[in-house]
Design a protein around this motif. Structure first.
Motif, PDB file in Angstrom:
ATOM      1  N   ASP A  18       7.334   4.895  -4.660  1.00 20.54           N
ATOM      2  CA  ASP A  18       7.783   6.108  -3.983  1.00 20.54           C
ATOM      3  C   ASP A  18       7.873   5.903  -2.469  1.00 20.54           C
ATOM      4  O   ASP A  18       8.944   6.012  -1.890  1.00 20.54           O
ATOM      5  N   HIS A  19       6.741   5.597  -1.842  1.00 20.15           N
ATOM      6  CA  HIS A  19       6.777   5.305  -0.413  1.00 20.15           C
ATOM      7  C   HIS A  19       5.502   4.576  -0.011  1.00 20.15           C
ATOM      8  O   HIS A  19       4.469   4.677  -0.673  1.00 20.15           O
ATOM      9  N   GLY A  20       5.599   3.823   1.093  1.00 24.22           N
ATOM     10  CA  GLY A  20       4.437   3.084   1.559  1.00 24.22           C
ATOM     11  C   GLY A  20       4.830   1.927   2.454  1.00 24.22           C
ATOM     12  O   GLY A  20       5.926   1.911   3.031  1.00 24.22           O
ATOM     13  N   THR A  21       3.935   0.943   2.545  1.00 20.39           N
ATOM     14  CA  THR A  21       4.109  -0.177   3.468  1.00 20.39           C
ATOM     15  C   THR A  21       3.980  -1.501   2.734  1.00 20.39           C
ATOM     16  O   THR A  21       3.089  -1.691   1.897  1.00 20.39           O
ATOM     17  N   PHE A  81       2.958   5.386  -5.809  1.00 18.76           N
ATOM     18  CA  PHE A  81       3.840   4.969  -6.891  1.00 18.76           C
ATOM     19  C   PHE A  81       4.073   6.159  -7.817  1.00 18.76           C
ATOM     20  O   PHE A  81       3.128   6.842  -8.217  1.00 18.76           O
ATOM     21  N   LYS A  82       5.331   6.407  -8.145  1.00 21.34           N
ATOM     22  CA  LYS A  82       5.615   7.454  -9.136  1.00 21.34           C
ATOM     23  C   LYS A  82       5.006   7.075 -10.477  1.00 21.34           C
ATOM     24  O   LYS A  82       4.522   7.932 -11.221  1.00 21.34           O
ATOM     25  N   GLU A  83       5.026   5.779 -10.767  1.00 27.93           N
ATOM     26  CA  GLU A  83       4.341   5.274 -11.960  1.00 27.93           C
ATOM     27  C   GLU A  83       4.099   3.779 -11.812  1.00 27.93           C
ATOM     28  O   GLU A  83       4.855   3.075 -11.137  1.00 27.93           O
ATOM     29  N   VAL A  84       3.019   3.339 -12.441  1.00 31.77           N
ATOM     30  CA  VAL A  84       2.700   1.918 -12.520  1.00 31.77           C
ATOM     31  C   VAL A  84       2.201   1.639 -13.939  1.00 31.77           C
ATOM     32  O   VAL A  84       1.302   2.333 -14.428  1.00 31.77           O
ATOM     33  N   SER A  85       2.787   0.639 -14.582  1.00 28.32           N
ATOM     34  CA  SER A  85       2.328   0.212 -15.900  1.00 28.32           C
ATOM     35  C   SER A  85       1.641  -1.133 -15.756  1.00 28.32           C
ATOM     36  O   SER A  85       2.210  -2.062 -15.183  1.00 28.32           O
ATOM     37  N   ASN A 105       2.112   9.039 -10.363  1.00 29.76           N
ATOM     38  CA  ASN A 105       1.898   9.648  -9.049  1.00 29.76           C
ATOM     39  C   ASN A 105       0.555   9.214  -8.470  1.00 29.76           C
ATOM     40  O   ASN A 105      -0.305  10.037  -8.134  1.00 29.76           O
ATOM     41  N   VAL A 106       0.405   7.917  -8.360  1.00 25.73           N
ATOM     42  CA  VAL A 106      -0.874   7.327  -7.970  1.00 25.73           C
ATOM     43  C   VAL A 106      -0.741   6.582  -6.648  1.00 25.73           C
ATOM     44  O   VAL A 106       0.275   5.940  -6.373  1.00 25.73           O
ATOM     45  N   LYS A 107      -1.780   6.682  -5.839  1.00 23.80           N
ATOM     46  CA  LYS A 107      -1.854   5.929  -4.593  1.00 23.80           C
ATOM     47  C   LYS A 107      -2.710   4.696  -4.836  1.00 23.80           C
ATOM     48  O   LYS A 107      -3.763   4.773  -5.472  1.00 23.80           O
ATOM     49  N   ASP A 131       0.857  -1.190   0.000  1.00 26.16           N
ATOM     50  CA  ASP A 131       0.000   0.000   0.000  1.00 26.16           C
ATOM     51  C   ASP A 131       0.884   1.228   0.000  1.00 26.16           C
ATOM     52  O   ASP A 131       1.765   1.365   0.863  1.00 26.16           O
ATOM     53  N   GLY A 132       0.647   2.121  -0.947  1.00 28.59           N
ATOM     54  CA  GLY A 132       1.482   3.315  -0.958  1.00 28.59           C
ATOM     55  C   GLY A 132       1.298   4.158  -2.185  1.00 28.59           C
ATOM     56  O   GLY A 132       0.304   4.054  -2.904  1.00 28.59           O
TER      57      GLY A 132
END
Length: 239
Positions: free
Chosen positions: A198-201, A124-128, A155-157, A121-122
């Protein structure tokens, strides 16, 4: 059929090799599979989208970019499910590309020869992602993915759900990491093939055994499960 409510078990319906051979007919519906876990990934009859499940909520991620909760009649030819009870949790507060992030995930594993469920969970600067599309007739999955929609999130959570399967399971499962993504708004996502975290758990749940259910659908009974180009086919379909 006995319930698989065993917290140490990874339940899998059918095999990856059967998908490669074009076995897309549903073997179980939603009401049946939810008895085997509250967390997991998979696909749907006619290859109509990607499945993601966590917190007991199951979603279909379609090629039109939508995400919808499952209905009782929704059927799947292939899925991997478990009851998620993480024993390891780690916060990551710095940017990592896919390879570096997966190196961090491996550090949380006791051995690459065991099964693990992962939840991330966090931000992401990008996800494809890719999302397989409805197939009217059975065709090899390597052909089906040629027309699959590709989505790029920036830049998606959101949440990533998936598994690590050992090398010896290749063809039964997808060995290594197999991950699906859904955004925080539960509007879109799909099968993950590239990302920058980017950041998360990260939460990890080690599994002690796999329960494999082999369906008796006509497609599965007549499938060619001896894949001479197994590694190549999985690389094409999984990214």
């Amino acid at each position: 059929m006995a319930s698989a409510k065993d917290n140490g078990r990874l339940f899998q319906l059918s095999t990856m090799s059967s998908l490669l051979d074009g076995v897309f007919e549903g073997a179980m519906n939603y009401d049946e599979i939810k008895e085997f876990g509250n967390f997991g990934i998979g696909t749907f009859e006619h290859l109509d989208g990607e499945m993601i499940a966590f917190d007991g909520q199951f979603y279909r991620l379609r090629g039109d970019g939508t995400a919808t909760p499952l209905k009782s009649e929704d059927r799947t030819p292939f899925c991997s499910l478990t009851y998620f009870q993480p024993t390891v949790e780690k916060k990551i507060d710095h940017t990592l590309d896919k390879n570096a992030f997966e190196d961090e995930l491996k550090k949380l594993m006791k051995s690459e020869n065991l099964f693990y469920a992962f939840r991330i969970d966090g931000v992401f600067k990008e996800v494809s992602t890719r999302t397989v599309a409805y197939q009217e007739k059975p065709i090899p999955m390597t052909e089906a993915v040629k027309t699959q929609p590709i989505f790029h999130f920036k830049n998606v959570k959101g949440t990533v759900v998936g598994f690590w399967s050992p090398a010896f399971t290749q063809g039964i499962a997808v060995s290594g990491f197999h991950l699906h993504f859904i955004d925080e708004e539960r509007k879109g996502g799909g099968h993950v093939f590239d990302y920058t975290f980017d950041h998360g758990t990260v939460q990890v749940d080690q599994k002690s055994h796999m329960s494999l259910y082999t369906p008796e659908t006509a497609g599965f009974l007549n499938a060619n499960l001896s894949r001479k180009e197994l590694e190549k086919e999985i690389k094409v379909t999984e990214g």
